[in-house]
Design a protein around this motif. Sequence first.
Motif, mmCIF file in Angstrom:
data_model
loop_
_atom_site.group_PDB
_atom_site.id
_atom_site.type_symbol
_atom_site.label_atom_id
_atom_site.label_comp_id
_atom_site.label_asym_id
_atom_site.label_seq_id
_atom_site.Cartn_x
_atom_site.Cartn_y
_atom_site.Cartn_z
ATOM 1 N N ALA A 11 0.730 -1.043 0.543
ATOM 2 C CA ALA A 11 0.213 0.305 -0.120
ATOM 3 C C ALA A 11 0.688 1.069 0.004
ATOM 4 O O ALA A 11 0.344 2.468 -0.883
ATOM 5 N N ALA A 12 1.577 1.176 0.367
ATOM 6 C CA ALA A 12 2.858 2.074 0.712
ATOM 7 C C ALA A 12 3.410 2.501 -0.522
ATOM 8 O O ALA A 12 3.774 3.661 -1.035
ATOM 9 N N GLU A 13 2.923 1.587 -1.167
ATOM 10 C CA GLU A 13 4.351 2.206 -2.230
ATOM 11 C C GLU A 13 3.611 2.512 -3.152
ATOM 12 O O GLU A 13 3.932 3.204 -4.312
ATOM 13 N N HIS A 14 2.481 1.745 -3.160
ATOM 14 C CA HIS A 14 1.228 2.282 -4.119
ATOM 15 C C HIS A 14 1.029 4.132 -3.660
ATOM 16 O O HIS A 14 1.328 4.578 -4.995
ATOM 17 N N ILE A 15 1.079 4.161 -2.971
ATOM 18 C CA ILE A 15 0.669 5.341 -2.247
ATOM 19 C C ILE A 15 2.140 6.580 -2.852
ATOM 20 O O ILE A 15 1.415 7.320 -3.196
ATOM 21 N N LYS A 21 2.478 11.448 -8.444
ATOM 22 C CA LYS A 21 1.553 12.377 -10.302
ATOM 23 C C LYS A 21 1.361 12.862 -9.633
ATOM 24 O O LYS A 21 0.172 13.500 -10.348
ATOM 25 N N LYS A 22 0.650 13.531 -8.172
ATOM 26 C CA LYS A 22 0.687 14.242 -7.604
ATOM 27 C C LYS A 22 0.758 15.302 -6.456
ATOM 28 O O LYS A 22 0.673 15.370 -5.376
ATOM 29 N N PRO A 23 1.933 15.539 -6.678
ATOM 30 C CA PRO A 23 2.942 16.334 -6.013
ATOM 31 C C PRO A 23 2.366 17.426 -5.465
ATOM 32 O O PRO A 23 2.712 18.136 -4.376
ATOM 33 N N ALA A 25 -0.870 16.854 -3.381
ATOM 34 C CA ALA A 25 -1.020 16.637 -2.171
ATOM 35 C C ALA A 25 -0.292 16.421 -1.656
ATOM 36 O O ALA A 25 1.432 15.307 -1.177
ATOM 37 N N LYS A 26 -0.257 16.739 0.078
ATOM 38 C CA LYS A 26 0.002 16.112 1.252
ATOM 39 C C LYS A 26 0.140 14.931 1.185
ATOM 40 O O LYS A 26 0.585 14.054 2.614
ATOM 41 N N GLY A 27 -1.214 14.017 0.842
ATOM 42 C CA GLY A 27 -1.216 12.415 1.918
ATOM 43 C C GLY A 27 -2.242 12.117 1.177
ATOM 44 O O GLY A 27 -3.373 12.513 0.024
ATOM 45 N N LEU A 28 -3.063 10.415 1.761
ATOM 46 C CA LEU A 28 -4.324 10.874 0.960
ATOM 47 C C LEU A 28 -5.001 10.563 1.907
ATOM 48 O O LEU A 28 -4.951 10.677 3.311
ATOM 49 N N LEU A 29 -6.622 10.669 1.572
ATOM 50 C CA LEU A 29 -8.083 11.151 2.474
ATOM 51 C C LEU A 29 -8.310 9.067 2.708
ATOM 52 O O LEU A 29 -8.344 9.487 1.808
ATOM 53 N N LEU A 30 -8.122 9.058 3.749
ATOM 54 C CA LEU A 30 -9.464 7.403 4.588
ATOM 55 C C LEU A 30 -10.510 8.200 5.043
ATOM 56 O O LEU A 30 -10.302 8.167 6.100
ATOM 57 N N GLY A 31 -11.555 7.738 4.760
ATOM 58 C CA GLY A 31 -12.951 7.527 4.991
ATOM 59 C C GLY A 31 -13.676 6.738 5.097
ATOM 60 O O GLY A 31 -13.515 6.075 4.328
ATOM 61 N N THR A 32 -14.822 7.306 5.139
ATOM 62 C CA THR A 32 -16.095 6.267 5.678
ATOM 63 C C THR A 32 -17.540 7.104 4.467
ATOM 64 O O THR A 32 -17.554 7.791 4.996
ATOM 65 N N LEU A 48 -5.331 17.970 -0.742
ATOM 66 C CA LEU A 48 -4.178 18.894 -0.418
ATOM 67 C C LEU A 48 -4.538 19.897 0.588
ATOM 68 O O LEU A 48 -3.289 20.888 0.263
ATOM 69 N N ASP A 49 -4.921 20.272 1.424
ATOM 70 C CA ASP A 49 -5.181 20.996 2.096
ATOM 71 C C ASP A 49 -5.072 20.046 3.382
ATOM 72 O O ASP A 49 -6.109 19.744 4.051
#
Length: 109
Positions: A11-15, A21-23, A25-32, A48-49
């Motif tokens: 997962a870390a490699e894919h993230i 590809k989207k510099p 971005a600060k990271g990924l958001l996980l939610g429901t 992004l923020d």
Amino acid sequence: MKSAVTITDKAAEHIKALLAKKPEAKGLLLGTETHGCSGLGYTVDYVLDDAGDFEVVEDKGVKVFVDRKALLFILGTEMDWEDSMFSTGFKFSNPNEKGRCGCGESFHV
């Protein structure tokens, strides 16, 4: 204190690949969100923020921001990446799940 979410090496490699590809971005958001026939589905998006109400998980060189509104539903979840003949995408092993729908798209706690 145990992390809200654990991130596998795959997962870390894919993230990392997604964020490259989207510099901006600060990271990924996980939610429901309310989704499917069992009630809840996982959401993954770019952050992004980073001024929102998040629990930040930093592991293996990546940041995953967990939406605090979803935290009780996904606390202790393992985030993995699968790329097989039948399925490609993030996979979640959630100890809080009480059941899933037949297609596996949604869950309930």
